[in-house]
Design a protein around this motif. Structure first.
Motif, mmCIF file in Angstrom:
data_model
loop_
_atom_site.group_PDB
_atom_site.id
_atom_site.type_symbol
_atom_site.label_atom_id
_atom_site.label_comp_id
_atom_site.label_asym_id
_atom_site.label_seq_id
_atom_site.Cartn_x
_atom_site.Cartn_y
_atom_site.Cartn_z
ATOM 1 N N TRP A 180 -24.286 -22.206 30.052
ATOM 2 C CA TRP A 180 -24.492 -23.964 29.984
ATOM 3 C C TRP A 180 -24.487 -24.056 31.524
ATOM 4 N N GLU B 109 -28.284 -23.620 31.696
ATOM 5 C CA GLU B 109 -28.695 -24.711 31.138
ATOM 6 C C GLU B 109 -29.123 -26.366 31.819
ATOM 7 N N HIS B 110 -28.126 -26.158 32.109
ATOM 8 C CA HIS B 110 -27.752 -27.445 33.002
ATOM 9 C C HIS B 110 -27.872 -27.357 34.969
#
Length: 295
Positions: A145, A148-149
């Motif tokens: 996560w 991804e960001h």
């Protein structure tokens, strides 16, 4: 005959040596124990400290200050101060809040909270660093996560700050909890009875009573934050000029056989530690004076 008995008893009492107090040791015991303590301190504390400064100045003052001209050294110094500037206020807020809860209130889970506060004392700093890698690393729970960001925690400044906060957060709380418990809650109850609200009670009653313990906890927390090695070493990645704090920079210089620069940076850490001790002594002295003035 009757007058002779009291005189003999009086002469025996005056001739008898004074009885030693139960808490008074013979002079040779005091001297031996004091000598052992001084030898121990000299061998394990003063001698290594003197060796650090001697090795740092072995090639002269010019070589000593040249170690701090290096850009990587300046980066390590700035990062160390930045991490301490973030970690200490965070632990200040947490320590005051935790001590307030533990000392002033009764609630379910209070013993669990105290255990969690003491957890960094029981867990190795290296293990705590590995826990952050497990959570925030690329293969960790939040790693995909974060990637991804485009957020980076491990091998970056946020990971160093988190690791430092973890290993240092008991210091402020552990200084304040026994102090607040010994003071009780009578003054706070009196302030509330007279119409003060919660913030007024904290700022005008609680905080003045705990200020010396608070300063002492902040100093200890800051000293540990600047000198932390184990947890920071795991999460930093040892990226030279980016994620190296002063202790990590000393290790790199030592591994490169650059002993003068390594001891120069180490001497700066030692100077910061000595400043911490001076501040600690000043706070204890001021606290003792305030107690004498109060009495």
């Amino acid at each position: 005959m009757a007058s002779a008995i009291p005189q003999s008893l009086t002469s025996r009492r005056t001739a008898a040596p004074p009885a030693r107090r139960a808490t008074q040791d013979p002079a040779w015991v005091r001297w031996v124990l004091t000598g052992i303590a001084l030898v121990f301190l000299g061998f394990f504390l003063v001698l290594p400290l003197a060796a650090v400064f001697a090795e740092a100045l072995r090639r002269g003052v010019g070589a000593y200050f040249a170690a701090f001209v290096d850009a990587d050294a300046w980066s390590a110094i700035k990062l160390t101060l930045l991490v301490a500037a973030i970690a200490v206020p965070c632990n200040l807020v947490f320590g005051v809040a935790a001590a307030w809860c533990v000392a002033k209130f009764k609630f379910p889970g209070k013993s669990l909270l105290i255990t969690l506060i003491d957890l960094p004392f029981a867990v190795s700093p290296v293990i705590s660093g590995l826990l952050y890698v497990l959570v925030f690393g690329l293969q960790g729970w939040l790693g995909p996560w974060l990637q991804e960001h485009d957020l980076k925690v491990i091998f970056a400044v946020p990971g160093i700050v988190l690791a430092t906060v973890f290993v240092t957060f008991p210091f402020v709380a552990r200084e304040l909890i026994p102090l607040m418990q010994s003071q009780g809650t009578d003054e706070e109850h009196a302030a509330l009875t007279l119409g003060a609200n919660g913030w007024q009670t904290f700022w005008r009653v609680t905080l003045p009573n705990i200020k010396w313990g608070l300063f002492y906890g902040i100093i200890l927390c800051n000293a540990r934050a600047m000198g932390e090695f184990g947890a920071v070493s795991v999460v930093s990645g040892h990226i030279r000029g980016e994620t190296n704090t002063m202790p990590l920079h000393v290790e790199i210089l030592h591994n490169e056989f650059n002993s003068v620069a390594a001891f120069a940076v180490a001497s700066l850490l030692a100077l910061l530690a000595l400043v911490t001790l001076v501040l600690k002594s000043m706070i204890e002295w001021r606290h003792a004076r305030s107690l004498q003035g109060g009495t």
